[in-house]
Design an enzyme around this catalytic site. Structure first.
Site, PDB file in Angstrom:
ATOM      1  N   GLY A 182      -0.669  -5.105  10.086  1.00  0.00           N
ATOM      2  CA  GLY A 182      -0.171  -3.775   9.721  1.00  0.00           C
ATOM      3  C   GLY A 182      -1.313  -2.802   9.511  1.00  0.00           C
ATOM      4  N   SER A 239       1.266   3.861  -0.142  1.00  0.00           N
ATOM      5  CA  SER A 239       0.654   3.004   0.868  1.00  0.00           C
ATOM      6  C   SER A 239      -0.764   3.458   1.209  1.00  0.00           C
ATOM      7  CB  SER A 239       1.519   3.016   2.134  1.00  0.00           C
ATOM      8  OG  SER A 239       0.777   2.525   3.222  1.00  0.00           O
ATOM      9  N   ASP A 246      -0.258  -7.167  -2.951  1.00  0.00           N
ATOM     10  CA  ASP A 246      -0.364  -8.415  -2.187  1.00  0.00           C
ATOM     11  C   ASP A 246      -0.369  -9.655  -3.095  1.00  0.00           C
ATOM     12  OD1 ASP A 246      -0.378  -6.993   0.152  1.00  0.00           O
ATOM     13  OD2 ASP A 246      -2.556  -6.922   0.320  1.00  0.00           O
TER      14      ASP A 246
HETATM   15  C1  S3P Z   1      -3.704  -2.664   3.033  1.00  0.00           C
HETATM   16  C2  S3P Z   1      -2.781  -1.991   2.289  1.00  0.00           C
HETATM   17  C3  S3P Z   1      -1.556  -2.610   1.753  1.00  0.00           C
HETATM   18  C4  S3P Z   1      -1.650  -4.128   1.757  1.00  0.00           C
HETATM   19  C5  S3P Z   1      -2.194  -4.678   3.027  1.00  0.00           C
HETATM   20  C6  S3P Z   1      -3.579  -4.102   3.323  1.00  0.00           C
HETATM   21  C7  S3P Z   1      -4.887  -1.938   3.534  1.00  0.00           C
HETATM   22  O1  S3P Z   1      -0.473  -2.212   2.556  1.00  0.00           O
HETATM   23  O2  S3P Z   1      -0.372  -4.699   1.497  1.00  0.00           O
HETATM   24  O3  S3P Z   1      -2.300  -6.093   2.944  1.00  0.00           O
HETATM   25  O4  S3P Z   1      -5.882  -2.570   3.929  1.00  0.00           O
HETATM   26  O5  S3P Z   1      -4.845  -0.698   3.527  1.00  0.00           O
HETATM   27  P1  S3P Z   1       0.283  -0.813   2.275  1.00  0.00           P
HETATM   28  O6  S3P Z   1      -0.721   0.243   2.341  1.00  0.00           O
HETATM   29  O7  S3P Z   1       1.309  -0.705   3.357  1.00  0.00           O
HETATM   30  O8  S3P Z   1       0.899  -0.982   0.921  1.00  0.00           O
END
Ligand code: S3P
Length: 426
Positions: free
Chosen positions: A92, A165, A312
């Site tokens: 993601g 986020s 997380d």
């Molecule tokens: C992350 C942000 C979080 C986290 C993901 C890594 C990042 O997601 O859950 O494992 O590196 O910016 P969200 O920003 O969608 O909450």
């Protein structure tokens, strides 16, 4: 199907894998910088390798050195248009951050991902990037990968974040740096701030005032050297393990202690847990050692802004509800439903399977202490690395509980089992 022999306790010291979020950003910002950057000790897992491959496709050169890479680039103003689609695999962070970076390029890109990532929401970045003038088309009404970025010059805008986020915030920052005027992004709650902190080392000083971030266009990022600390989210499994396994004593070395990441330490304090933190550096992203011993502890009710700082770690914290004197309740965590799996559903399923009483809410769960273990439990990992690692700990704690699969640990912690084994006293 896999199961593990019962382990009586865990003792010793451990170095956890390098931070995943910082590794992604170190690769991205180094590729954006003009010249030679050095990234020492990056995490090389399925997720971060997807980011590295995408950056190589736009022209950044990754030259392997002893403990990392020299990344040589002509800078983000000179990226080449890739001649194939970009596969973000399971990540993601890769998908969201690179959508922001590439939307600012005024070039054509197509991004996709694996089965799990193609089900995760992309509208959260497509919609605000649209306010900057990005033209992005995605599957099912602009919601899911694959997505296509059509060339456009971005303009600055005033954007208020709809989801808490760091991925969305970072996507807007990376796009905003390439727009033709100032962008303001306002967060709903403080989420991890690695992008903002690290940009300073690459010569970009964002103006930050509480939840408001001012992003001005820049011509170039200056190259720098980044050393990646251990991942607090990987350390969380060992903090949890120390509380699960009787007589455990674990020293976790060189782990990132950025306050936007390690809310779990505050939660543990709130549960009456004692541990020692030895800060070794607080320049940029701080890091240090954590020592924790097995002990009894209380439950807790968690809600509000801290959820973004333990996002997380919530699956691990919820599993501790099996062992706490009073229940652990987590609310305000609806974001967990759109992670690598629906982590609320996954934890409710596994903890009930083990024999615990668990309540499920739209935005969380409440776990009551375990009265009697179901030795025949069949745990499921839902193709999710963090759920798989908790299942491994549970299987080792109770002995021989079966797990459907654990392949997904490659995403963030490929040598998890050997690390646990190195501490295990049978
Ligand atoms: C992350 C942000 C979080 C986290 C993901 C890594 C990042 O997601 O859950 O494992 O590196 O910016 P969200 O920003 O969608 O909450």
């Amino acid at each position: 199907m896999i199961s593990f022999e019962k382990v009586n306790t865990l003792k010793g010291e451990i170095v956890v894998p390098s931070d995943k979020s910082i590794s992604h950003r170190a690769f991205i910002l180094s590729a954006m910088a003009e010249g030679k950057s050095k990234v020492l000790n990056p995490l090389l897992s399925r997720d971060t390798l997807a980011t590295k491959a995408a950056l190589a496709a736009v022209g950044a050169k990754f030259i392997e050195i002893d403990n990392g890479f020299i990344i040589e680039s002509e800078g983000f103003r000179n990226f080449i248009e890739p001649n194939d689609i970009i596969n973000c695999e399971n990540s993601g962070t890769t998908a969201r951050l690179l959508t922001g970076l590439f939307a600012g390029q005024n070039k054509y890109f197509v991004l996709t991902g694996d089965n799990s990532l193609r089900k995760r929401p992309m509208g959260r970045v497509i919609e605000p990037l649209g306010k900057l003038g990005a033209y992005i088309v995605a599957r099912e009404n602009n919601r899911f990968l694959p997505l296509t970025i059509i060339p456009r010059q971005l303009k600055g805008a005033d954007i208020v974040g709809k989801v808490k986020s760091a991925q969305v915030k970072s996507a807007i920052i990376l796009a905003g740096l390439q727009a033709d005027s100032k962008t303001i992004y306002t967060e709903q709650a403080v989420t991890r701030n690695h992008t903002e902190l690290m940009l300073k080392s690459y010569g970009v000083d964002l103006k930050i005032d509480g939840l408001k971030i001012e992003i001005n266009p820049v011509d170039r990022l200056k190259p720098c050297e980044i050393s990646v600390p251990g991942d607090f989210s990987s350390a969380a499994f060992f903090l949890g393990a120390a509380l699960m396994f009787e007589n455990a004593e674990i020293l976790i070395k060189n782990v990132g202690l950025n306050s936007t990441r390690c809310g779990m330490l505050d939660i543990l304090k709130g549960m009456g847990v004692n541990f020692e933190v030895n800060l070794k550096s607080d320049i940029g992203d701080p890091f240090g050692d954590i020592f924790i011993q097995h002990q009894e502890f209380e439950g807790i009710k968690i809600d509000g802004d801290i959820v973004a700082n333990i996002i997380d770690e919530i699956p691990m914290i919820s599993a501790l509800g099996l062992f706490s004197k009073t229940p652990i309740e987590i609310r305000g965590a609806e974001e967990l439903r759109v992670k690598e799996s629906d982590r609320i559903k996954a934890m409710v399923y596994n903890l009930r399977e083990i024999g615990a009483e668990v309540e499920e809410f739209d935005d969380g769960l409440k776990v009551y202490s375990l009265k009697e273990i179901n030795k025949k439990a069949n745990l499921k990992s839902f193709d999710d690395h963090r759920i798989a690692m908790i299942n491994i700990l549970l299987s080792k704690r109770f002995g021989q509980l079966s797990i459907d699969e654990i392949d997904s640990i490659d995403v963030s912690f490929p040598d998890f089992i050997s690390k646990v084994d190195s501490l295990s006293l049978k």
